[in-house]
Design an enzyme around this catalytic site. Structure first.
Site, PDB file in Angstrom:
ATOM      1  N   ALA A  17       0.819  -1.207   0.000  1.00 11.04           N
ATOM      2  CA  ALA A  17       0.000   0.000   0.000  1.00 11.04           C
ATOM      3  C   ALA A  17       0.859   1.266   0.000  1.00 11.04           C
ATOM      4  O   ALA A  17       0.448   2.302  -0.519  1.00 11.04           O
ATOM      5  CB  ALA A  17      -0.958   0.004   1.192  1.00 11.04           C
ATOM      6  N   CYS A  72       4.391   2.197  12.816  1.00  8.84           N
ATOM      7  CA  CYS A  72       5.350   3.011  12.069  1.00  8.84           C
ATOM      8  C   CYS A  72       5.930   4.134  12.900  1.00  8.84           C
ATOM      9  O   CYS A  72       6.982   4.653  12.597  1.00  8.84           O
ATOM     10  CB  CYS A  72       4.688   3.598  10.831  1.00  8.84           C
ATOM     11  SG  CYS A  72       3.858   2.357   9.866  1.00  8.84           S
TER      12      CYS A  72
END
Ligand SMILES: *Cc1c(COP(=O)(O)O)cnc(C)c1O
Length: 394
Positions: A84, A340
């Site tokens: 993605a 992240c």
């Protein structure tokens, strides 16, 4: 194919981080291993001169159809990517460059302020190239109000990028409503749907989507593969960001990884088949977990109560430090903020954008459930969290 834990291996914590990634479903893995070794479907799908190549191409095209069917697209509208992140980059940079190549000004881009970094950093890079970027602030539930989008649209807006399900808090945007506004305005609409597959129905036609990013490893497929849906229409033009052999109708060059494409296709098919039952089962477990800890002092739910993804639970433990919590919850594999950003100590920008203080954001955990979560695991998680929180408070 059965894989058993080697005897004597230490007991691993309960995995409750399905929003970061999912294990590959055994049925998917079985399909993938058929595409690797010399007895299998190993050839280059772009080899047109022999049976090996034709068979690999057939497998890739079958997988493309499976991905297309998950989102009600035509298989010719699916462009394979490495995930993605790449799909988001291709959508934003590809649309900006196509506009520039058409001889127009750099133009205006709209994104929501709680997009994944793959969108935010691509938007930031475009801003450095002269594109004007507007960041839409979501409401306290983490959703973009349609009126805020309407107010931000300009005559030179070429693209709006709004995610479907937020990866940290699980809020769900009304994509059909936002898409209709973009279609009427005449700008492109990109949706990062990496968190949606298998959780909520996707329909690029009914939702008026022009570009949609998907990721295999968020839906029990392999890491390293994803897709960008590109609507077949003269207005939807994407300039390639990877140049080479002209694969993927010129939009993304590079030899296709047959085993990864097949894995993603097989995972998409499973996600579609399980849509009727799996989200309901996971939502019930999520509610069981929340009800088990909701009465703890200082505990509150981040994000919406209604209209929330079945797998996501983001909880603030007021008065407890998030890092300390994480270290103490030894029996659970959960996340602070998103995976992240957990390498840094900065509080989550998503939680801050929906109104949490730095302190509360830093005392929040994301617990995400999935296909293999059991009632027993949830019961263990509840008692473990209660024990740890009560100990920290003392
Ligand atoms: C995981 C994720 C991505 C990145 O996907 P990769 O396939 O890992 O590159 C992008 N957007 C969202 C919302 C995600 O959850």
């Amino acid at each position: 194919m059965t894989v058993s834990r080697p005897s004597g291996a230490p007991q691993r914590p309960i995995y409750l981080d399905y929003a970061a990634t999912t294990p590959v479903d055994e049925a998917v893995a079985e399909q993938m291993v058929q595409c690797l070794t010399r007895e299998g479907n190993f050839a280059n799908p772009a080899s047109r001169s022999h049976l090996y190549g034709w068979q690999a191409e057939e497998a890739v095209e079958q997988a493309r159809l499976q991905v297309a069917e998950l989102i009600n697209a035509d298989s010719r509208e699916i462009v394979w990517t490495s995930g993605a992140t790449e799909a988001d980059n291709l959508a934003l940079k590809g649309a900006a460059e196509a506009r520039r190549r058409a001889g127009k000004s750099a133009g205006h881009l709209i994104v929501s302020a709680i997009e994944h970094k793959a969108v935010l950093d691509a938007a930031q890079w475009l801003a450095e190239q002269g594109v004007q970027v507007t960041y839409l602030i979501p409401n306290r539930d983490g959703r973009v109000d349609v009126q805020i989008l309407k107010d931000a649209l300009r005559e030179d807006t070429f693209l709006v990028s709004i995610m479907h399900i937020n990866n940290e808090i699980g809020s769900i945007n009304d994509i059909a409503q936002l898409g209709a506004v973009c279609r009427e305005h005449g700008c492109l609409f990109h949706v990062d749907a990496a968190q949606s597959s298998g959780r909520v129905p996707l329909d690029v036609v009914a939702q008026s989507v022009d570009l949609m990013s998907l990721s295999a490893h968020k839906m029990y497929g392999p890491k390293g593969v994803g897709a960008l849906y590109v609507r077949r229409h003269p207005d939807v033009v994407i300039a390639p960001q990877m140049h080479g052999g002209g694969h993927e109708r010129g939009m993304r060059s590079g030899t296709l990884a047959t085993h990864l494409c097949v894995g993603m296709g097989s995972a998409a098919q499973l996600a579609k088949d399980k849509m009727g039952s799996e989200p309901k089962r996971i939502a019930a477990l999520r509610d069981q977990l929340w009800q088990g800890i909701a009465d703890l002092p200082g505990v509150r739910l981040n994000g919406p109560v209604e209209e929330r993804s079945c797998g996501h639970l983001n909880v603030a433990f007021g008065g407890c430090d998030g890092e300390m919590l994480l270290l103490s919850l030894r029996q659970l594999a959960v996340a602070t903020g998103s995976a992240c950003t957990s390498a840094t100590m900065a509080p989550s920008y998503v939680l801050k954008a929906i109104g949490l203080s730095d302190e509360l954001a830093q005392s929040s955990l994301r617990i995400s459930l999935g296909r293999y979560t059991t009632e027993e695991e949830v019961a263990i998680a509840v008692s473990h969290i209660r024990e740890v929180v009560e100990k920290i408070r003392k």
